[in-house]
Design a protein around this motif. Structure first.
Motif, short mmCIF file in Angstrom:
data_model
loop_
_atom_site.label_atom_id
_atom_site.label_comp_id
_atom_site.label_asym_id
_atom_site.label_seq_id
_atom_site.Cartn_x
_atom_site.Cartn_y
_atom_site.Cartn_z
N GLU A 204 0.83 -1.20 0.00
CA GLU A 204 0.00 0.00 0.00
C GLU A 204 0.86 1.25 0.00
OE1 GLU A 204 -2.49 -0.60 3.41
OE2 GLU A 204 -3.93 -1.83 2.29
N LYS A 205 1.95 1.23 0.78
CA LYS A 205 2.86 2.39 0.79
C LYS A 205 3.49 2.58 -0.58
CE LYS A 205 4.12 2.19 5.68
NZ LYS A 205 5.18 1.88 6.64
N ARG A 206 3.93 1.48 -1.19
CA ARG A 206 4.55 1.55 -2.51
C ARG A 206 3.54 2.05 -3.53
NH1 ARG A 206 8.26 2.98 -5.65
NH2 ARG A 206 8.65 1.65 -7.43
N ASP A 207 2.30 1.58 -3.40
CA ASP A 207 1.24 2.04 -4.30
C ASP A 207 1.03 3.54 -4.15
OD1 ASP A 207 -0.94 1.74 -6.16
OD2 ASP A 207 -2.32 1.86 -4.46
N ALA A 208 0.98 4.01 -2.91
CA ALA A 208 0.80 5.45 -2.67
C ALA A 208 1.98 6.24 -3.23
CB ALA A 208 0.64 5.72 -1.17
N GLN A 209 3.19 5.70 -3.05
CA GLN A 209 4.37 6.38 -3.60
C GLN A 209 4.31 6.43 -5.12
OE1 GLN A 209 7.60 4.06 -2.05
NE2 GLN A 209 7.67 5.16 -0.10
N MET A 210 3.89 5.32 -5.73
CA MET A 210 3.80 5.30 -7.19
C MET A 210 2.74 6.30 -7.68
SD MET A 210 4.19 1.19 -7.88
CE MET A 210 3.77 1.31 -9.60
N VAL A 211 1.62 6.38 -6.97
CA VAL A 211 0.57 7.33 -7.36
C VAL A 211 1.10 8.76 -7.23
CG1 VAL A 211 -1.66 8.27 -6.64
CG2 VAL A 211 -1.37 5.80 -6.86
N GLU A 212 1.80 9.03 -6.11
CA GLU A 212 2.35 10.37 -5.92
C GLU A 212 3.40 10.69 -6.99
OE1 GLU A 212 1.39 12.82 -3.90
OE2 GLU A 212 -0.24 11.49 -3.31
N ALA A 213 4.24 9.70 -7.31
CA ALA A 213 5.25 9.92 -8.34
C ALA A 213 4.59 10.17 -9.69
CB ALA A 213 6.19 8.70 -8.42
N ALA A 214 3.53 9.41 -9.99
CA ALA A 214 2.82 9.61 -11.25
C ALA A 214 2.16 10.99 -11.29
CB ALA A 214 1.77 8.52 -11.44
N LYS A 215 1.59 11.41 -10.14
CA LYS A 215 0.99 12.74 -10.08
C LYS A 215 2.05 13.82 -10.30
CE LYS A 215 -2.87 11.85 -6.93
NZ LYS A 215 -3.40 12.13 -5.59
N ALA A 216 3.21 13.65 -9.64
CA ALA A 216 4.28 14.63 -9.79
C ALA A 216 4.78 14.67 -11.23
CB ALA A 216 5.42 14.30 -8.84
N ALA A 217 4.94 13.49 -11.84
CA ALA A 217 5.40 13.44 -13.23
C ALA A 217 4.37 14.07 -14.16
CB ALA A 217 5.66 12.00 -13.64
#
Length: 156
Positions: free
Chosen positions: A80-93
């Motif tokens: 779940e943490k990794r998923d949240a990080q990936m979502v945040e990274a995708a949002k930032a990108a």
């Protein structure tokens, strides 16, 4: 009561029967009974040991299940943490890409606006010269004409 030979013979036969039973029948029966008692005692001890082993195994299995549940919860939490990080990274990108596109569009708009201004200046200058020419109805020399156009461009 008279004791006759029959009673004595029966007593002797009974005594011989007891002696024979004690000497030959009773020891194998005692050994069989003792072996059976030992076998039953061993079986009970094995059953008790099996019961203890089962309880121990049950406890170990429960501990292993609990450890597996804890590990599964940790893995799920990490996922779940990794998923949240990936979502945040995708949002930032995506935001960064949007900002780049926005900056590119602004630069393109600014460039087109600058070109349009230049074209408009040229057209206004040409119209101003044409209007002045019509008003004056005389010919202006090329050098003066170019200077006049540059001056008008700068003013606009």
């Amino acid at each position: 009561m008279s004791f006759n030979l029959t009673v004595i013979a029966q007593a002797v036969a009974f005594a011989l029967f007891i002696w024979f039973t004690v000497k030959f029948v009773w020891p194998p029966m005692l050994r069989a009974i003792e072996a059976r008692q030992k076998q039953v005692a061993d079986g009970l001890a094995a059953a008790e040991q099996g019961k203890k082993a089962l309880e121990s195994s049950s406890k170990q299995a429960e501990q292993a299940i609990q450890a597996a549940r804890v590990r599964a919860a940790e893995i799920i939490s990490q996922a779940e943490k990794r998923d949240a990080q990936m979502v945040e990274a995708a949002k930032a990108a995506a935001k960064e890409e949007g900002d780049r596109e926005k900056a590119g569009a602004k630069a393109d708009i600014e460039q087109q606006s600058q070109r349009a201004r230049e074209q408009l200046r040229d057209q206004v200058a040409a119209l101003a010269v044409a209007g002045a020419e019509k008003i004056l109805r005389r010919e202006v020399d090329a050098k003066a004409h170019a200077e006049l156009l540059d001056g008008i461009k700068k003013q606009l």
